[in-house]
Design a protein around this motif. Structure first.
Motif, PDB file in Angstrom:
ATOM      1  N   ALA A  71      -7.805  -5.913  -6.512  1.00 19.39           N
ATOM      2  CA  ALA A  71      -6.650  -5.912  -5.612  1.00 19.39           C
ATOM      3  C   ALA A  71      -5.612  -4.876  -6.037  1.00 19.39           C
ATOM      4  N   VAL A  72      -5.246  -4.876  -7.316  1.00 21.23           N
ATOM      5  CA  VAL A  72      -4.195  -3.963  -7.778  1.00 21.23           C
ATOM      6  C   VAL A  72      -4.672  -2.513  -7.744  1.00 21.23           C
ATOM      7  N   ALA A  73      -5.897  -2.278  -8.218  1.00 23.54           N
ATOM      8  CA  ALA A  73      -6.413  -0.906  -8.243  1.00 23.54           C
ATOM      9  C   ALA A  73      -6.595  -0.365  -6.827  1.00 23.54           C
ATOM     10  N   THR A  74      -7.088  -1.176  -5.908  1.00 24.26           N
ATOM     11  CA  THR A  74      -7.269  -0.720  -4.525  1.00 24.26           C
ATOM     12  C   THR A  74      -5.924  -0.408  -3.882  1.00 24.26           C
ATOM     13  N   PHE A  75      -4.941  -1.264  -4.099  1.00 30.26           N
ATOM     14  CA  PHE A  75      -3.607  -0.992  -3.548  1.00 30.26           C
ATOM     15  C   PHE A  75      -3.045   0.306  -4.116  1.00 30.26           C
ATOM     16  N   GLY A  76      -3.174   0.500  -5.437  1.00 35.42           N
ATOM     17  CA  GLY A  76      -2.669   1.730  -6.056  1.00 35.42           C
ATOM     18  C   GLY A  76      -3.372   2.964  -5.544  1.00 35.42           C
ATOM     19  N   LYS A  77      -4.698   2.895  -5.404  1.00 37.50           N
ATOM     20  CA  LYS A  77      -5.460   4.051  -4.908  1.00 37.50           C
ATOM     21  C   LYS A  77      -5.077   4.385  -3.474  1.00 37.50           C
ATOM     22  N   PHE A  78      -4.864   3.375  -2.653  1.00 35.76           N
ATOM     23  CA  PHE A  78      -4.538   3.654  -1.255  1.00 35.76           C
ATOM     24  C   PHE A  78      -3.105   4.130  -1.089  1.00 35.76           C
ATOM     25  N   ALA A  79      -2.185   3.588  -1.875  1.00 27.78           N
ATOM     26  CA  ALA A  79      -0.800   4.056  -1.775  1.00 27.78           C
ATOM     27  C   ALA A  79      -0.702   5.524  -2.186  1.00 27.78           C
ATOM     28  N   LEU A  80      -1.269   5.870  -3.337  1.00 31.00           N
ATOM     29  CA  LEU A  80      -1.202   7.252  -3.809  1.00 31.00           C
ATOM     30  C   LEU A  80      -2.127   8.165  -3.012  1.00 31.00           C
ATOM     31  N   GLY A  81      -3.302   7.664  -2.630  1.00 29.81           N
ATOM     32  CA  GLY A  81      -4.236   8.476  -1.859  1.00 29.81           C
ATOM     33  C   GLY A  81      -3.709   8.823  -0.483  1.00 29.81           C
ATOM     34  N   LEU A  82      -3.072   7.860   0.192  1.00 33.86           N
ATOM     35  CA  LEU A  82      -2.492   8.130   1.504  1.00 33.86           C
ATOM     36  C   LEU A  82      -1.328   9.109   1.388  1.00 33.86           C
ATOM     37  N   TRP A  83      -0.518   8.958   0.347  1.00 33.03           N
ATOM     38  CA  TRP A  83       0.596   9.896   0.142  1.00 33.03           C
ATOM     39  C   TRP A  83       0.072  11.315  -0.087  1.00 33.03           C
ATOM     40  N   LEU A  84      -0.964  11.451  -0.905  1.00 43.94           N
ATOM     41  CA  LEU A  84      -1.545  12.776  -1.134  1.00 43.94           C
ATOM     42  C   LEU A  84      -2.185  13.344   0.129  1.00 43.94           C
ATOM     43  N   ALA A  85      -2.849  12.495   0.909  1.00 46.84           N
ATOM     44  CA  ALA A  85      -3.474  12.959   2.146  1.00 46.84           C
ATOM     45  C   ALA A  85      -2.422  13.473   3.121  1.00 46.84           C
ATOM     46  N   LEU A  86      -1.311  12.747   3.262  1.00 44.56           N
ATOM     47  CA  LEU A  86      -0.236  13.197   4.152  1.00 44.56           C
ATOM     48  C   LEU A  86       0.381  14.495   3.650  1.00 44.56           C
ATOM     49  N   LEU A  87       0.488  14.617   2.315  1.00 43.36           N
ATOM     50  CA  LEU A  87       1.058  15.832   1.741  1.00 43.36           C
ATOM     51  C   LEU A  87       0.143  17.024   1.962  1.00 43.36           C
ATOM     52  N   LEU A  88      -1.155  16.847   1.734  1.00 46.34           N
ATOM     53  CA  LEU A  88      -2.105  17.947   1.883  1.00 46.34           C
ATOM     54  C   LEU A  88      -2.363  18.298   3.347  1.00 46.34           C
ATOM     55  N   ASN A  89      -1.982  17.408   4.254  1.00 48.88           N
ATOM     56  CA  ASN A  89      -2.162  17.695   5.676  1.00 48.88           C
ATOM     57  C   ASN A  89      -1.100  18.653   6.210  1.00 48.88           C
ATOM     58  N   ARG A  90      -0.090  18.896   5.395  1.00 46.79           N
ATOM     59  CA  ARG A  90       0.963  19.824   5.809  1.00 46.79           C
ATOM     60  C   ARG A  90       0.554  21.262   5.480  1.00 46.79           C
ATOM     61  N   HIS A  91       1.335  22.195   5.962  1.00 47.64           N
ATOM     62  CA  HIS A  91       1.079  23.612   5.690  1.00 47.64           C
ATOM     63  C   HIS A  91       1.719  23.977   4.348  1.00 47.64           C
ATOM     64  N   LEU A  92       0.920  23.910   3.286  1.00 40.61           N
ATOM     65  CA  LEU A  92       1.392  24.191   1.938  1.00 40.61           C
ATOM     66  C   LEU A  92       0.739  25.457   1.415  1.00 40.61           C
TER      67      LEU A  92
END
Length: 318
Positions: free
Chosen positions: A95-116
């Protein structure tokens, strides 16, 4: 041409016509294409699963054929506090590891989806923890957590000077548990981030442009556009993440081997310790079989999440 030759020729034509009609049949072609996959799944999945279930109802040991004992292995596990400790930590760890992976993974995905700048290079760097073999990652974290050679302890004691004694991550129960969760999150973030990034790439930019014209905020765009359209892939990725995390073995066994005092055992590592290291194949198989309900739950979670999404889109039949 003789009568016999004509007969053979006609029989050949009939056979060729029958084969042509057979291979023109769509159902037959689908069956033939799936047959190798079904054979591989039968050999490498169905047979080991069936053998494991059968062993869980026997008292088989390494080097000795067992006999049928029914539910005795499961009855013993119900009274075994170490088994329940492993069940608790398996659920907590997942539960804790999945929540952590999805919180950070979604944040990184949104960040990388931008024009950087250098976006492709950043994507490649993020994939590194996933590419590195699990055992190498575990050895690296074992060195990071080591009380004598830890780089974290070196920085805290000798460089920054905020501590007099080095950290001891793995000698007590909860620090060891949290250390394993941190290692699992670090390793699992790339899978989540890249998978969700692929889903974000399929969302039409015109939807965001229309929302901007209507004066929507960033949170509203995420809530009403990004999240609903990302929900199907979220459900699938979360299901795989739960399964991978719940059945984790290499990371835990390489770093702590279930210690200290068996407090960091997952069900997978406990099954290995009882069945292989301890020689009790029947008991180890029973622990492994006890994992099946949790894995079925994860699969059903994905199915019903996708079904709900289909219903929201109005694609479900009445």
């Amino acid at each position: 041409m003789t009568v016999a030759t004509m007969t053979d020729w006609n029989r050949t034509r009939i056979q060729q016509g029958w084969l042509a009609r057979l291979f023109d049949n769509k159902a037959f072609l689908i069956f033939m294409c799936l047959l190798p996959a079904v054979g591989l799944l039968t050999v490498f999945l169905t047979y080991p699963l069936g053998l494991g279930i059968w062993l869980s109802f026997t008292d088989t040991k390494i080097g000795r054929t067992g006999k049928w004992i029914g539910f005795e292995n499961f009855e013993y596990l119900l009274e075994d506090p170490q088994f329940w400790t492993a069940v608790f930590y398996s659920v907590f760890y997942t539960a804790v590891a999945t929540f952590g992976k999805f919180a950070l993974g979604l944040w990184l995905a949104l960040l990388l989806n931008r024009h950087l700048p250098m976006k492709n290079l950043l994507r490649a760097i993020i994939l590194l923890p996933w590419i590195v073999p699990t055992v190498l990652s575990a050895l690296a974290f074992w060195w990071i957590y080591d009380p004598q050679f830890s780089i974290i302890s070196y920085l805290a004691t000798d460089v920054v000077g905020i501590r007099e004694k080095p950290f001891d991550f793995l000698s007590t129960t909860w620090p060891a548990r949290w250390s394993l969760i941190a290692a699992n999150i670090w390793r699992g973030i790339p899978f989540v981030a890249i998978s969700l990034l692929a889903g974000l790439q399929t969302i039409s930019p015109s939807l965001y442009e229309a929302a901007l014209l209507d004066g929507s905020t960033a949170w509203q765009r995420f809530r009403y556009i990004t999240f609903p359209l990302l929900l199907p892939i979220l459900a699938i990725v979360m299901t795989f993440s739960i399964i991978f995390t719940f059945t984790d073995f290499q990371l835990v066994y390489a770093i702590t081997r279930g210690g200290p005092i068996n407090s960091t055992h997952l069900m997978a590592t406990l099954a290995f310790q009882r069945g292989i290291a301890g020689g009790e194949l029947g008991e180890g198989a029973a622990i492994a079989v006890a994992m099946i309900p949790f894995l079925v739950f994860a699969t059903l979670f994905s199915y019903f999440a996708l079904a709900r999404r289909k219903w929201q889109q109005g694609e479900a039949s009445d």
